[in-house]
Scaffold this active site. Structure first.
Site, PDB file in Angstrom:
ATOM      1  N   TYR A  50       0.855  -1.205   0.000  1.00  0.00           N
ATOM      2  CA  TYR A  50       0.000   0.000   0.000  1.00  0.00           C
ATOM      3  C   TYR A  50       0.880   1.241   0.000  1.00  0.00           C
ATOM      4  CZ  TYR A  50      -3.587  -3.337   1.482  1.00  0.00           C
ATOM      5  OH  TYR A  50      -4.438  -4.399   1.557  1.00  0.00           O
ATOM      6  N   TRP A  56      -9.145   6.890   4.544  1.00  0.00           N
ATOM      7  CA  TRP A  56      -9.517   6.648   5.950  1.00  0.00           C
ATOM      8  C   TRP A  56      -8.337   6.169   6.776  1.00  0.00           C
ATOM      9  CZ3 TRP A  56     -12.866   2.359   8.418  1.00  0.00           C
ATOM     10  CH2 TRP A  56     -12.574   1.112   7.924  1.00  0.00           C
ATOM     11  N   ASP A  57      -7.321   5.576   6.123  1.00  0.00           N
ATOM     12  CA  ASP A  57      -6.101   5.245   6.871  1.00  0.00           C
ATOM     13  C   ASP A  57      -5.463   6.533   7.400  1.00  0.00           C
ATOM     14  OD1 ASP A  57      -6.475   3.061   4.817  1.00  0.00           O
ATOM     15  OD2 ASP A  57      -4.781   2.205   5.885  1.00  0.00           O
ATOM     16  N   TYR A 102       1.654  -1.112  -6.663  1.00  0.00           N
ATOM     17  CA  TYR A 102       0.238  -1.310  -6.330  1.00  0.00           C
ATOM     18  C   TYR A 102      -0.593  -1.444  -7.603  1.00  0.00           C
ATOM     19  CZ  TYR A 102      -4.377  -0.646  -4.359  1.00  0.00           C
ATOM     20  OH  TYR A 102      -5.690  -0.824  -4.010  1.00  0.00           O
ATOM     21  N   ASP A 188     -13.360  -4.346   2.425  1.00  0.00           N
ATOM     22  CA  ASP A 188     -13.458  -4.737   1.011  1.00  0.00           C
ATOM     23  C   ASP A 188     -14.040  -6.121   0.760  1.00  0.00           C
ATOM     24  OD1 ASP A 188     -11.715  -2.638   1.439  1.00  0.00           O
ATOM     25  OD2 ASP A 188     -10.183  -3.348   0.067  1.00  0.00           O
ATOM     26  N   GLU A 433      -1.086  -5.789   9.777  1.00  0.00           N
ATOM     27  CA  GLU A 433      -2.309  -5.183   9.218  1.00  0.00           C
ATOM     28  C   GLU A 433      -3.555  -5.748   9.905  1.00  0.00           C
ATOM     29  OE1 GLU A 433      -2.582  -5.987   5.036  1.00  0.00           O
ATOM     30  OE2 GLU A 433      -4.293  -4.657   4.720  1.00  0.00           O
TER      31      GLU A 433
HETATM   32  C1  GLC Z   1      -7.273  -2.586   2.425  1.00  0.00           C
HETATM   33  C2  GLC Z   1      -8.418  -2.352   3.406  1.00  0.00           C
HETATM   34  C3  GLC Z   1      -8.835  -0.889   3.404  1.00  0.00           C
HETATM   35  C4  GLC Z   1      -7.619  -0.011   3.646  1.00  0.00           C
HETATM   36  C5  GLC Z   1      -6.499  -0.320   2.652  1.00  0.00           C
HETATM   37  C6  GLC Z   1      -5.213   0.410   2.963  1.00  0.00           C
HETATM   38  O1  GLC Z   1      -7.702  -2.390   1.118  1.00  0.00           O
HETATM   39  O2  GLC Z   1      -9.483  -3.176   3.103  1.00  0.00           O
HETATM   40  O3  GLC Z   1      -9.809  -0.652   4.381  1.00  0.00           O
HETATM   41  O4  GLC Z   1      -7.982   1.326   3.569  1.00  0.00           O
HETATM   42  O5  GLC Z   1      -6.216  -1.697   2.685  1.00  0.00           O
HETATM   43  O6  GLC Z   1      -4.760   0.097   4.250  1.00  0.00           O
END
Ligand code: GLC
Length: 469
Positions: A50, A56-57, A102, A188, A433
């Site tokens: 990521y 939202w993170d 990614y 997700d 995670e």
């Molecule tokens: C995954 C999670 C999502 C989060 C992302 C980055 O896709 O499902 O909620 O924002 O990872 O951490």
């Protein structure tokens, strides 16, 4: 004899070490990027996969980070709003230039004409935590002038984001926003989405989309395919993006056409709380008149969430609203506890939720709270959002329980127990995670899953330790 002082000082030392470790993770996951000559400090969720900025993170991270580095917490949110679209949408990913680790890549979305300053983003959103984070950061930060500048910059952006969501995601004005992609839910791969995704006929998905996914998907390249969404679900995720692209990211059309439309209780519980937060900020920094609208939206959502309760299933339910449907999705995921966070739970339902949360056949496992109840046929301890425990959802459940502490003493006790257990989970396994929620008897078994040195996990640990003080 028990030496309290000694035990206590060992504990404090351990906590300090943990906070330092969390701080290092957050620092090393912060990266300064330049786009068209402007610089942004962005926090990425993890260095392995990521590698961009998630909405939202970053909001959740700022809430933990403010306890150790105010400036960085301000930057986490300021760099987020730089990615806002002209029409108010806050995209769920803001892409870092030059990164190839990614999938899907920035150019797959074709959103350049909606963004500012050459910033590349996705075209969907995720749980609207931004205003909650801004209010929390303001509440905790100490530098009054910086706080005022920060909030004056953020307020118009947050109002535009909320106005956008209300207009395009709740055109019927029922109080609940519609999400149009599983990634917008934040959870997700939740089994709650299966029945809807399964209606998307794989034969109708163009072979180019499937070939693109097969060739380029990157999340399963880490010897972890059993933890990730299935190939068929991934085809459907990308198919939805292609569809929205064809509809030119026009959300009036998208809401009509999408084969995935859900009133998610997690998303809407955060929406409720975000409107409360925005109204409170406006009240403090601007005026009562502007605050009023968002306060009313919060109240409307609170009532609507209460009405998602199903007597038959003893839980709050997401609602499938795809193409005119109105069908409760009665899968026991940990989202059922989210209306606590939104203050939407009457007494009778509160008792049921507390019982289900503390039931070790359902949600009270070795490391609670699993994302799906362990006695549910969809439970899968390894696959993400179908079983594992996530620090972020624990955090919301803890805050939700705290909201009810005056109404029920079990709520407070359970919240404190969950704080302890979540801290212990991270302390014993590291900053992963997500985590295997089950006990399996062996001492040295790996419980951490997904990607390591995870920013959210580090930030939530800091916040939980702060709550323990
Ligand atoms: C995954 C999670 C999502 C989060 C992302 C980055 O896709 O499902 O909620 O924002 O990872 O951490």
């Amino acid at each position: 004899m028990f030496n309290y002082d000694k035990e206590n000082s060992i504990m404090i030392k351990k906590q300090l070490e943990l906070v330092n470790e969390a701080k290092e993770i957050l620092e090393s996951n912060t990266t300064t990027v330049s786009v068209n000559g402007k610089h942004y400090d962005r926090i990425i969720p993890s260095r392995d996969f990521y590698v961009h900025q998630w909405l939202w993170d970053s909001a959740g991270i700022a809430m933990g980070r403010v306890h150790i580095d105010e400036e960085a917490a301000f930057n986490d949110l300021l760099s987020l709003i730089a990615g806002q679209w002209h029409n108010g949408l806050m995209p769920h990913i803001i892409y870092n230039p030059g990164e190839t680790r990614y999938y899907p890549p920035a150019d797959l979305w074709q959103t350049a004409r909606f963004t500012r300053d050459g910033i590349k983003t996705s075209g969907i959103t995720d749980p609207p935590l931004l205003a909650i984070a801004a209010a929390y950061v303001c509440d905790q930060a100490t530098d009054e002038q910086k706080k005022r500048d920060f909030i004056n910059t953020l307020l118009p952006c947050m109002m535009a984001y909320h106005d956008h969501l209300k207009r395009y995601r709740d055109p019927e004005d029922c109080g609940l926003l519609t999400i149009v992609h599983p990634w917008e839910s934040g959870t997700d791969d939740s089994p709650g989405w299966d029945s809807i995704l399964n209606r998307i006929d794989l034969n109708k998905i163009p072979t180019e989309i499937k070939a693109n996914v097969d060739q380029n998907r990157k999340d399963t390249k880490y010897d972890n395919a059993e933890e990730r969404p299935t190939r068929n679900d991934y085809y459907r995720y990308i198919y939805l993006i292609e569809l929205f692209k064809d509809l030119e990211w026009d959300y009036t059309k998208i809401l009509h056409e999408t084969p995935f439309a859900v009133k998610s209780i997690l998303f809407n519980s955060i929406w409720e709380r975000a409107n409360e937060a925005l109204a409170a900020l406006l009240q403090t920094y601007r005026n009562q008149e502007e605050a009023h609208k968002y306060q009313q939206w919060a109240e409307q959502t609170q009532k609507a969430l209460t009405n998602t309760w199903s007597e038959e299933h003893n839980q709050y339910c997401d609602i499938d609203v795809t193409q005119g449907r109105h069908q409760a999705i009665a899968v026991p995921t940990n989202a059922m506890f989210m209306p606590l966070y939104a203050g939407a739970v009457p007494d009778h339902q509160l008792n049921i939720l507390l019982n289900r949360l503390s039931n070790d056949d359902e949600f009270f496992t070795e490391y609670p709270v699993p994302s799906t109840a362990i006695n549910c046929r969809f439970f899968d301890k390894d696959r993400y959002w179908r079983g594992p425990t996530w620090p972020i959802t624990n955090y919301f459940i803890i805050e939700g329980l705290k909201r009810y502490k005056a109404r029920h003493q079990d709520a407070d006790q359970l919240a404190n127990l969950l704080i302890q257990k979540t801290v212990q989970m991270i302390k014993e396994n590291g900053f992963w995670e997500y985590f295997d929620p089950l006990e399996d008897g062996s001492e040295d078994c790996e419980k951490g899953m997904g990607f390591s040195s995870f920013s959210w996990t580090a930030a939530i640990l800091i916040q939980l330790l702060h709550m323990m003080k």
